[in-house]
Design an enzyme around this catalytic site. Sequence first.
Site, PDB file in Angstrom:
ATOM      1  N   HIS A  77     -25.866  -4.643-119.231  1.00 21.57           N
ATOM      2  CA  HIS A  77     -25.554  -4.173-120.159  1.00 21.57           C
ATOM      3  C   HIS A  77     -26.895  -3.731-121.426  1.00 21.57           C
ATOM      4  O   HIS A  77     -27.109  -5.117-121.492  1.00 21.57           O
ATOM      5  CB  HIS A  77     -24.410  -4.912-120.841  1.00 21.57           C
ATOM      6  CG  HIS A  77     -23.296  -4.138-120.177  1.00 21.57           C
ATOM      7  ND1 HIS A  77     -22.302  -6.112-119.680  1.00 21.57           N
ATOM      8  CD2 HIS A  77     -22.702  -3.513-119.143  1.00 21.57           C
ATOM      9  CE1 HIS A  77     -21.273  -5.247-118.574  1.00 21.57           C
ATOM     10  NE2 HIS A  77     -21.478  -3.710-118.649  1.00 21.57           N
ATOM     11  N   ALA A  78     -26.617  -2.945-122.327  1.00 20.80           N
ATOM     12  CA  ALA A  78     -27.763  -2.799-123.101  1.00 20.80           C
ATOM     13  C   ALA A  78     -27.938  -3.116-124.556  1.00 20.80           C
ATOM     14  O   ALA A  78     -29.032  -3.854-124.864  1.00 20.80           O
ATOM     15  CB  ALA A  78     -28.059  -0.977-123.656  1.00 20.80           C
ATOM     16  N   ARG A  79     -27.369  -3.998-124.974  1.00 17.69           N
ATOM     17  CA  ARG A  79     -26.815  -4.554-126.104  1.00 17.69           C
ATOM     18  C   ARG A  79     -26.670  -5.489-126.109  1.00 17.69           C
ATOM     19  O   ARG A  79     -27.291  -6.912-127.517  1.00 17.69           O
ATOM     20  CB  ARG A  79     -25.516  -3.940-126.484  1.00 17.69           C
ATOM     21  CG  ARG A  79     -24.460  -4.276-126.358  1.00 17.69           C
ATOM     22  CD  ARG A  79     -23.008  -3.998-127.107  1.00 17.69           C
ATOM     23  NE  ARG A  79     -22.031  -4.456-126.325  1.00 17.69           N
ATOM     24  CZ  ARG A  79     -20.563  -3.681-126.616  1.00 17.69           C
ATOM     25  NH1 ARG A  79     -20.864  -3.026-127.575  1.00 17.69           N
ATOM     26  NH2 ARG A  79     -19.508  -4.491-126.150  1.00 17.69           N
ATOM     27  N   GLU A  80     -27.071  -6.484-125.061  1.00 19.55           N
ATOM     28  CA  GLU A  80     -26.792  -7.858-124.572  1.00 19.55           C
ATOM     29  C   GLU A  80     -28.389  -8.172-124.851  1.00 19.55           C
ATOM     30  O   GLU A  80     -28.900  -8.861-123.786  1.00 19.55           O
ATOM     31  CB  GLU A  80     -26.125  -8.381-123.189  1.00 19.55           C
ATOM     32  CG  GLU A  80     -24.315  -7.870-123.206  1.00 19.55           C
ATOM     33  CD  GLU A  80     -23.844  -7.724-122.624  1.00 19.55           C
ATOM     34  OE1 GLU A  80     -24.536  -8.176-121.173  1.00 19.55           O
ATOM     35  OE2 GLU A  80     -22.939  -7.374-122.406  1.00 19.55           O
TER      36      GLU A  80
ATOM     37  N   ARG B 245     -23.950  -0.327-124.204  1.00 20.25           N
ATOM     38  CA  ARG B 245     -23.443  -1.203-123.829  1.00 20.25           C
ATOM     39  C   ARG B 245     -23.830  -0.519-122.162  1.00 20.25           C
ATOM     40  O   ARG B 245     -24.622  -1.134-121.297  1.00 20.25           O
ATOM     41  CB  ARG B 245     -21.883  -0.906-124.085  1.00 20.25           C
ATOM     42  CG  ARG B 245     -21.331  -1.912-122.872  1.00 20.25           C
ATOM     43  CD  ARG B 245     -19.817  -1.949-122.483  1.00 20.25           C
ATOM     44  NE  ARG B 245     -19.477  -2.620-121.404  1.00 20.25           N
ATOM     45  CZ  ARG B 245     -19.217  -3.836-120.963  1.00 20.25           C
ATOM     46  NH1 ARG B 245     -19.810  -4.590-121.511  1.00 20.25           N
ATOM     47  NH2 ARG B 245     -18.632  -3.749-120.168  1.00 20.25           N
TER      48      ARG B 245
ATOM     49  N   HIS C 125     -25.624 -11.920-119.087  1.00 26.34           N
ATOM     50  CA  HIS C 125     -24.914 -11.582-120.227  1.00 26.34           C
ATOM     51  C   HIS C 125     -24.693 -12.553-121.513  1.00 26.34           C
ATOM     52  O   HIS C 125     -25.250 -12.804-120.685  1.00 26.34           O
ATOM     53  CB  HIS C 125     -23.357 -10.662-119.284  1.00 26.34           C
ATOM     54  CG  HIS C 125     -23.243 -10.021-117.920  1.00 26.34           C
ATOM     55  ND1 HIS C 125     -22.759  -8.416-118.813  1.00 26.34           N
ATOM     56  CD2 HIS C 125     -23.897  -9.933-116.895  1.00 26.34           C
ATOM     57  CE1 HIS C 125     -22.936  -8.098-116.981  1.00 26.34           C
ATOM     58  NE2 HIS C 125     -23.773  -8.361-116.828  1.00 26.34           N
ATOM     59  N   SER C 126     -24.091 -11.515-121.970  1.00 29.68           N
ATOM     60  CA  SER C 126     -23.665 -12.045-123.114  1.00 29.68           C
ATOM     61  C   SER C 126     -22.607 -11.315-123.938  1.00 29.68           C
ATOM     62  O   SER C 126     -22.404 -10.209-123.430  1.00 29.68           O
ATOM     63  CB  SER C 126     -25.032 -12.063-124.178  1.00 29.68           C
ATOM     64  OG  SER C 126     -25.172 -11.273-125.370  1.00 29.68           O
ATOM     65  N   TYR C 127     -21.788 -11.540-124.726  1.00 29.02           N
ATOM     66  CA  TYR C 127     -22.018 -12.932-125.578  1.00 29.02           C
ATOM     67  C   TYR C 127     -20.543 -13.682-125.220  1.00 29.02           C
ATOM     68  O   TYR C 127     -19.676 -12.781-124.317  1.00 29.02           O
ATOM     69  CB  TYR C 127     -22.227 -13.490-126.895  1.00 29.02           C
ATOM     70  CG  TYR C 127     -20.934 -12.602-127.640  1.00 29.02           C
ATOM     71  CD1 TYR C 127     -19.680 -13.305-128.531  1.00 29.02           C
ATOM     72  CD2 TYR C 127     -21.369 -10.940-127.922  1.00 29.02           C
ATOM     73  CE1 TYR C 127     -18.526 -12.844-128.774  1.00 29.02           C
ATOM     74  CE2 TYR C 127     -20.429  -9.685-128.463  1.00 29.02           C
ATOM     75  CZ  TYR C 127     -19.168 -11.682-129.075  1.00 29.02           C
ATOM     76  OH  TYR C 127     -18.210 -10.996-130.199  1.00 29.02           O
TER      77      TYR C 127
ATOM     78  N   TYR D 171     -10.998 -11.357-117.729  1.00 27.81           N
ATOM     79  CA  TYR D 171      -9.593 -10.634-118.126  1.00 27.81           C
ATOM     80  C   TYR D 171     -10.152  -9.906-116.687  1.00 27.81           C
ATOM     81  O   TYR D 171     -11.672 -10.134-115.519  1.00 27.81           O
ATOM     82  CB  TYR D 171     -10.080  -9.713-118.994  1.00 27.81           C
ATOM     83  CG  TYR D 171     -11.116  -9.102-119.284  1.00 27.81           C
ATOM     84  CD1 TYR D 171     -12.277  -9.186-118.098  1.00 27.81           C
ATOM     85  CD2 TYR D 171     -11.375  -8.616-120.233  1.00 27.81           C
ATOM     86  CE1 TYR D 171     -13.753  -8.280-118.744  1.00 27.81           C
ATOM     87  CE2 TYR D 171     -13.139  -8.820-121.125  1.00 27.81           C
ATOM     88  CZ  TYR D 171     -14.138  -8.375-119.776  1.00 27.81           C
ATOM     89  OH  TYR D 171     -15.303  -8.061-120.621  1.00 27.81           O
TER      90      TYR D 171
ATOM     91  N   GLU E  71     -22.343 -15.319-119.099  1.00 26.17           N
ATOM     92  CA  GLU E  71     -22.166 -15.208-120.028  1.00 26.17           C
ATOM     93  C   GLU E  71     -22.870 -16.244-121.389  1.00 26.17           C
ATOM     94  O   GLU E  71     -22.272 -16.698-121.630  1.00 26.17           O
ATOM     95  CB  GLU E  71     -20.996 -14.930-120.823  1.00 26.17           C
ATOM     96  CG  GLU E  71     -20.103 -13.936-120.032  1.00 26.17           C
ATOM     97  CD  GLU E  71     -20.309 -12.562-120.447  1.00 26.17           C
ATOM     98  OE1 GLU E  71     -20.392 -11.811-120.895  1.00 26.17           O
ATOM     99  OE2 GLU E  71     -19.330 -11.609-119.735  1.00 26.17           O
TER     100      GLU E  71
HETATM  101  O1  0X9 Z   1     -17.109  -7.287-118.305  1.00 24.14           O
HETATM  102  C1  0X9 Z   1     -17.552  -7.805-118.285  1.00 24.14           C
HETATM  103  O2  0X9 Z   1     -19.033  -6.725-117.175  1.00 24.14           O
HETATM  104  C2  0X9 Z   1     -18.694  -8.872-118.895  1.00 24.14           C
HETATM  105  N1  0X9 Z   1     -18.571  -9.354-120.114  1.00 24.14           N
HETATM  106  S1  0X9 Z   1     -18.807  -8.633-121.270  1.00 24.14           S
HETATM  107  O3  0X9 Z   1     -18.212  -9.351-122.460  1.00 24.14           O
HETATM  108  N2  0X9 Z   1     -20.992  -8.821-120.868  1.00 24.14           N
HETATM  109  O4  0X9 Z   1     -19.093  -7.011-120.447  1.00 24.14           O
HETATM  110  C3  0X9 Z   1     -17.720 -10.302-117.375  1.00 24.14           C
HETATM  111  C4  0X9 Z   1     -18.034  -9.631-116.153  1.00 24.14           C
HETATM  112  C5  0X9 Z   1     -17.817 -10.890-114.966  1.00 24.14           C
HETATM  113  N3  0X9 Z   1     -17.963 -10.433-113.898  1.00 24.14           N
HETATM  114  C6  0X9 Z   1     -16.771  -8.651-113.012  1.00 24.14           C
HETATM  115  N4  0X9 Z   1     -16.101  -8.457-114.060  1.00 24.14           N
HETATM  116  N5  0X9 Z   1     -17.010  -9.033-111.638  1.00 24.14           N
HETATM  117 ZN    ZN Z   2     -22.548  -7.476-120.228  1.00 26.42          ZN
END
Ligand code: 0X9
Ligand code: ZN
Length: 432
Positions: A182-185, A240, A310-312, A362, A384
């Site tokens: 994800h670009a903004r992280e 993102r 990733h973050s955050y 989620y 994260e």
């Molecule tokens: O939603 C996502 O892709 C990740 N969170 S973020 O805020 N960095 O975008 C969580 C990824 C968890 N793993 C998977 N969804 N497979």
């Molecule tokens: Zn991410």
Amino acid sequence: MKTLLILFVLIHLDKLLRTGRCTETQDQILSITPKTQEQVHILKNISSQYETSLWQPVSSHYIKEETEVHLFVPANSSDTVKDLLQKGAIIHEVLLSNANELIEMQTRNDSTDPRSSSTFYERYHSLEDIFYWINRTQQDNPTTVRAILLGSSYEKRPLYALKLSLNNSLNKKAMWIDCGIHAREWISPAFCLWFVQYALAFYKINQDITDILDNMDVYILPVMNPDGYEYTWTTNRMWRKNRSVSRSSNCIGVDLNRNFDANWCTEGASDEPCSEIYCGAYPESEAESRAVADFLRSHKDSVQLYLSIHSYSQMLLFPYSCTLEEAENHKDLLEMVQEAAQVIRRHYRNTYKYGSGAKTIYLAPGGSDDWAYKLGIKYSFTFELQDRGRYGFLLPPSHISKACNEALIAVKTIALKVIKKTQTSKSSVQTD
Ligand code: 0X9
Ligand code: ZN
């Protein structure tokens, strides 16, 4: 001199008349917790209709009652957004009132600073600098580091991974780390650079990293989404997705972490190209996810540990995120992240949540961690990193070292556990 002074006053008077304020409004981050269904509805509407960017949750789809929302509001939408919130009797708190200043601070080119080389890893770097660093790192360590070209991005930028191979023992296993899906992280690529320098500097000095590198090679991809990353430096800091052009819409970009083949595009992803969680036209439709998947498919026998940074929000996650079902080695994975979170707490007094992705945050199908797990890499994690919303994606450079050190200690804890577990299972297979 007099004329200059008059000109100065006139310019500022004009600004005052235009904005009605002495100080110009900056881009802001608001924290809002909707209390009723009606407020949820208003907030969903604001975040999807107006020029804002949702930080948390990632898509308006997930906004619900009593759950904190972090919303980036550009200066030019500030009055409209605040009016709408007020009309809906929705209370907001300003988390950051000076986003522009923070962004400026993060992109300032400090290479003229005499301390610049000693603070290199405590700053954020442009894509150009990172490519230069990749080249330099392999040139300076010709026997231990090799850059591998995995493919290229939609806009034809190279996808380089570094292979760290510190010890030549036969049949060595490997771990994989990717950053910057994800670009903004921005803290994510910063971590990949941090990890490489730490591994090279502390091999044979620190026992843990020595044990890890004696048993495993490390493949590390510092920027999996180079087009998006470049875009966050040049045009939109809040971007993102990647930058691929859709056939069916004017909206740009696919969420690479929804584009892998793991319950692809089911609940928790969107088939709408304008969404921040757009899953793409089909699994691995994107050059970036395809390149990573191809590489891992061809190295699946040696790669035992998959890590995606990733973050955050400070979380240590493991599969599944694409279903509420438990992974077959759920207990093992839980034990590992629990221990890693404990180590972070003990050393850095910082709290990380942990658990399976779907139950901890989620449902989010099509992620790289779930896909790697399904491929057979049974130790698969998404971290994260910092923080929990104080600065969000705009984590100041002064926080890089702590964020990276605590992530590093978590990586070490997990990697050592993987080595132990896979060695034990090997010897128990042999003695059976
Ligand atoms: O939603 C996502 O892709 C990740 N969170 S973020 O805020 N960095 O975008 C969580 C990824 C968890 N793993 C998977 N969804 N497979
Ligand atoms: Zn991410």
